[in-house]
Design a protein around this motif. Structure first.
Motif, PDB file in Angstrom:
ATOM      1  N   TYR A  52      -4.963 -41.536  -3.186  1.00 49.03           N
ATOM      2  CA  TYR A  52      -5.006 -42.187  -2.065  1.00 49.03           C
ATOM      3  C   TYR A  52      -5.083 -41.304  -0.697  1.00 49.03           C
ATOM      4  CZ  TYR A  52      -2.523 -44.495   1.550  1.00 49.03           C
ATOM      5  OH  TYR A  52      -2.107 -45.436   2.873  1.00 49.03           O
ATOM      6  N   LEU A  53      -4.521 -40.346  -0.774  1.00 54.86           N
ATOM      7  CA  LEU A  53      -4.793 -39.287   0.362  1.00 54.86           C
ATOM      8  C   LEU A  53      -5.939 -38.842   0.538  1.00 54.86           C
ATOM      9  CD1 LEU A  53      -1.166 -37.164  -0.044  1.00 54.86           C
ATOM     10  CD2 LEU A  53      -1.722 -39.138   1.751  1.00 54.86           C
ATOM     11  N   THR A  54      -6.845 -38.504  -0.514  1.00 51.57           N
ATOM     12  CA  THR A  54      -8.045 -38.110  -0.432  1.00 51.57           C
ATOM     13  C   THR A  54      -9.014 -39.031   0.052  1.00 51.57           C
ATOM     14  OG1 THR A  54      -7.669 -36.570  -2.416  1.00 51.57           O
ATOM     15  CG2 THR A  54      -9.958 -37.102  -1.616  1.00 51.57           C
ATOM     16  N   ALA A  56      -7.965 -41.749   2.073  1.00 43.27           N
ATOM     17  CA  ALA A  56      -7.593 -41.779   3.675  1.00 43.27           C
ATOM     18  C   ALA A  56      -8.278 -40.827   4.389  1.00 43.27           C
ATOM     19  CB  ALA A  56      -6.111 -41.816   3.664  1.00 43.27           C
ATOM     20  N   PHE A  57      -8.165 -39.503   3.787  1.00 39.33           N
ATOM     21  CA  PHE A  57      -8.835 -38.392   4.744  1.00 39.33           C
ATOM     22  C   PHE A  57     -10.285 -38.696   4.844  1.00 39.33           C
ATOM     23  CE2 PHE A  57     -10.923 -34.204   4.350  1.00 39.33           C
ATOM     24  CZ  PHE A  57     -10.509 -33.767   5.703  1.00 39.33           C
ATOM     25  N   TRP A  58     -11.032 -39.091   4.004  1.00 41.10           N
ATOM     26  CA  TRP A  58     -12.451 -39.298   4.018  1.00 41.10           C
ATOM     27  C   TRP A  58     -12.749 -40.379   4.790  1.00 41.10           C
ATOM     28  CZ3 TRP A  58     -14.093 -39.337  -1.798  1.00 41.10           C
ATOM     29  CH2 TRP A  58     -14.180 -38.046  -2.226  1.00 41.10           C
ATOM     30  N   ARG A  60     -11.069 -41.222   7.495  1.00 35.04           N
ATOM     31  CA  ARG A  60     -10.614 -40.794   8.644  1.00 35.04           C
ATOM     32  C   ARG A  60     -11.953 -39.636   9.272  1.00 35.04           C
ATOM     33  NH1 ARG A  60      -6.562 -41.019  12.808  1.00 35.04           N
ATOM     34  NH2 ARG A  60      -6.449 -38.897  13.845  1.00 35.04           N
ATOM     35  N   LEU A  61     -12.183 -38.771   8.339  1.00 32.25           N
ATOM     36  CA  LEU A  61     -13.356 -37.971   8.578  1.00 32.25           C
ATOM     37  C   LEU A  61     -14.522 -38.794   9.022  1.00 32.25           C
ATOM     38  CD1 LEU A  61     -13.880 -34.769   8.679  1.00 32.25           C
ATOM     39  CD2 LEU A  61     -14.575 -35.001   6.233  1.00 32.25           C
ATOM     40  N   LYS A  62     -14.904 -39.953   8.259  1.00 36.16           N
ATOM     41  CA  LYS A  62     -16.291 -40.675   8.387  1.00 36.16           C
ATOM     42  C   LYS A  62     -16.047 -41.407   9.956  1.00 36.16           C
ATOM     43  CE  LYS A  62     -16.161 -44.787   7.204  1.00 36.16           C
ATOM     44  NZ  LYS A  62     -16.333 -45.873   8.232  1.00 36.16           N
ATOM     45  N   ASP A  63     -14.877 -41.578  10.286  1.00 33.02           N
ATOM     46  CA  ASP A  63     -14.489 -42.082  11.802  1.00 33.02           C
ATOM     47  C   ASP A  63     -14.918 -41.131  12.802  1.00 33.02           C
ATOM     48  OD1 ASP A  63     -14.332 -44.837  10.713  1.00 33.02           O
ATOM     49  OD2 ASP A  63     -12.063 -44.662  10.695  1.00 33.02           O
TER      50      ASP A  63
END
Length: 75
Positions: A52-54, A56-58, A60-63
């Motif tokens: 889940y954290l991974t 969410a990080f991806w 966020r990084l895409k945005d």
């Protein structure tokens, strides 16, 4: 109500002594088998929390990489 009690007794008779039966078959102590079940439950819960954290990080990084356009004329 009688059916509920029969179901409860069935699960108590056949389900609660799983760790002791498994320990007898494997030749281990019951406490070690119970600890294994506890540790495995924490590992599996932690694994999915990590996924889940991974994700969410991806997202966020895409945005952050793809800038958001404020209007149609910014194309």
């Amino acid at each position: 109500m009688k059916a509920v009690l029969q179901l409860k007794y069935f699960f108590e008779k056949h389900g609660f002594h799983v760790s002791s039966r498994l320990a007898d078959k494997l030749g281990m102590r019951v406490s070690d088998v119970r600890l294994f079940f506890i540790y495995i439950s924490f590992v599996t819960a932690g694994l999915w929390f990590g996924v889940y954290l991974t994700l969410a990080f991806w997202i966020r990084l895409k945005d952050l990489i793809r800038g958001k356009r404020s209007s149609v004329f910014d194309l």
